[in-house]
Write a protein that holds these residues in place. Structure first.
Motif, PDB file in Angstrom:
ATOM      1  N   THR A 185       7.556  22.479  29.950  1.00 62.61           N
ATOM      2  CA  THR A 185       7.138  23.674  30.007  1.00 62.61           C
ATOM      3  C   THR A 185       7.201  23.922  31.303  1.00 62.61           C
ATOM      4  N   MET A 209      -0.431  18.380  18.738  1.00 65.06           N
ATOM      5  CA  MET A 209       0.582  17.892  19.672  1.00 65.06           C
ATOM      6  C   MET A 209       1.103  16.795  19.176  1.00 65.06           C
ATOM      7  N   ASP A 251       0.509  16.727  26.902  1.00 69.65           N
ATOM      8  CA  ASP A 251      -0.451  17.846  27.816  1.00 69.65           C
ATOM      9  C   ASP A 251      -0.752  17.096  28.970  1.00 69.65           C
ATOM     10  N   SER A 287       7.183  25.378  25.546  1.00 70.86           N
ATOM     11  CA  SER A 287       6.098  25.835  25.796  1.00 70.86           C
ATOM     12  C   SER A 287       5.713  25.346  23.717  1.00 70.86           C
ATOM     13  N   GLU A 322     -11.856  22.100  21.882  1.00 72.57           N
ATOM     14  CA  GLU A 322     -10.449  23.273  21.674  1.00 72.57           C
ATOM     15  C   GLU A 322      -9.372  22.379  22.239  1.00 72.57           C
ATOM     16  N   ASN A 323     -10.025  21.123  23.034  1.00 73.43           N
ATOM     17  CA  ASN A 323      -8.668  20.088  23.518  1.00 73.43           C
ATOM     18  C   ASN A 323      -8.723  18.883  22.475  1.00 73.43           C
ATOM     19  N   LYS A 325       2.759  25.710  21.890  1.00 75.22           N
ATOM     20  CA  LYS A 325       0.751  25.898  21.562  1.00 75.22           C
ATOM     21  C   LYS A 325       0.461  26.702  20.514  1.00 75.22           C
ATOM     22  N   SER A 326       1.453  26.475  19.581  1.00 77.24           N
ATOM     23  CA  SER A 326       0.510  26.997  18.750  1.00 77.24           C
ATOM     24  C   SER A 326       2.016  27.245  17.292  1.00 77.24           C
ATOM     25  N   ASN A 341      -4.860  18.540  28.233  1.00 75.45           N
ATOM     26  CA  ASN A 341      -5.611  18.229  27.063  1.00 75.45           C
ATOM     27  C   ASN A 341      -7.078  17.455  27.364  1.00 75.45           C
ATOM     28  N   ASP A 366       5.447  29.274  17.966  1.00 77.79           N
ATOM     29  CA  ASP A 366       6.382  28.506  19.198  1.00 77.79           C
ATOM     30  C   ASP A 366       6.695  27.565  18.082  1.00 77.79           C
ATOM     31  N   LYS A 384      -5.835  20.567  20.665  1.00 77.34           N
ATOM     32  CA  LYS A 384      -4.836  20.824  20.868  1.00 77.34           C
ATOM     33  C   LYS A 384      -4.080  18.846  21.441  1.00 77.34           C
ATOM     34  N   GLU A 385      -4.728  18.253  21.224  1.00 77.09           N
ATOM     35  CA  GLU A 385      -3.879  17.244  21.267  1.00 77.09           C
ATOM     36  C   GLU A 385      -3.947  16.518  19.636  1.00 77.09           C
TER      37      GLU A 385
END
Length: 227
Positions: free
Chosen positions: A12, A89, A66, A38, A81-82, A40-41, A69, A44, A85-86
């Motif tokens: 990133t 990933m 990341d 990166s 939220e994190n 993120k979605s 996170n 992506d 995200k985890e």
């Protein structure tokens, strides 16, 4: 590179790519392809797959992380939220790259998991309410191990093997106090060294060395998870 592969890697950070590439000779760099990207979605992931599908990767190693996170407030709803995200990933990204990239040449997928995908953190190692190892890290790594098993079943018909490696703690980002505590709790009495990381991954990646292995979680943790 030493195995004569053409190596693609993502980062990133353009600065980190520059710094990393300084470790290699001009000749070695001919076989390195850096990708500044990166994830993120889901979009992506779609864009990445569309752009690099023609490469025809032979081996896919899912090791994206990341560290931001891992920031959380224990027991707070704000951490969701994190948490998401985890999971994204470790699970979503690994899943879609493994199933959507061109299967013509792909023969092996290795997901990099952790000892915390097998056992929960030992409270004797942490004095900060597990802030160094939040709950969603272990949960996502456990999910990634099971994802490897699920994908092993579904991708077997394409002659693609899917495995994971669960590493223990690796020296590098911890202080001496932490290492001393870790030593007491680990049968080998030490953390892993960086030069112990590649060979287990190579073993699972190589069709000659591990042709009969799929859906396997190889544990390299100095014995941490046997206590």
């Amino acid at each position: 590179l030493k195995k004569k592969f053409l190596v693609y890697f993502t980062s990133t950070s353009k600065d980190k790519i520059k710094k990393f590439l300084k470790n290699f000779s001009k000749e070695e760099k001919k076989n390195i392809r850096s990708i500044h990207y990166s994830f993120k979605s889901i979009d992506d992931i779609k864009v990445f797959i569309k752009k690099f599908n023609k490469v025809g990767f032979n081996i896919l190693i899912n090791n994206a992380r990341d560290l931001s996170n891992l920031k959380f407030k224990y027991g707070s709803y704000d951490e969701i939220e994190n948490f998401n995200k985890e999971i994204f990933m470790s699970v979503y990204l690994s899943y879609f790259l493994s199933t959507k990239l061109n299967r013509k040449n792909l023969s092996s997928v290795v997901n990099i998991s952790s000892m915390y995908g097998i056992v929960a953190p030992n409270k004797s190692l942490y004095v900060n309410k597990y802030k160094s190892s939040p709950i969603f890290y272990g949960v996502s790594k456990a999910a990634q191990i099971h994802l490897s098993k699920e994908l092993a079943v579904r991708l077997a018909k394409y002659n693609i093997r899917v495995n994971s490696v669960s590493f223990g703690g690796v020296e590098g980002r911890v202080d001496q106090k932490f290492k001393k505590k870790y030593k007491i709790l680990c049968p080998l009495g030490r953390m892993l060294k960086s030069n112990e990381i590649f060979e287990p991954i190579w073993f699972l990646s190589n069709n000659e060395l591990s042709s009969g292995a799929t859906g396997h979680n190889l544990i390299i943790d100095g014995g941490w998870t046997i206590w």
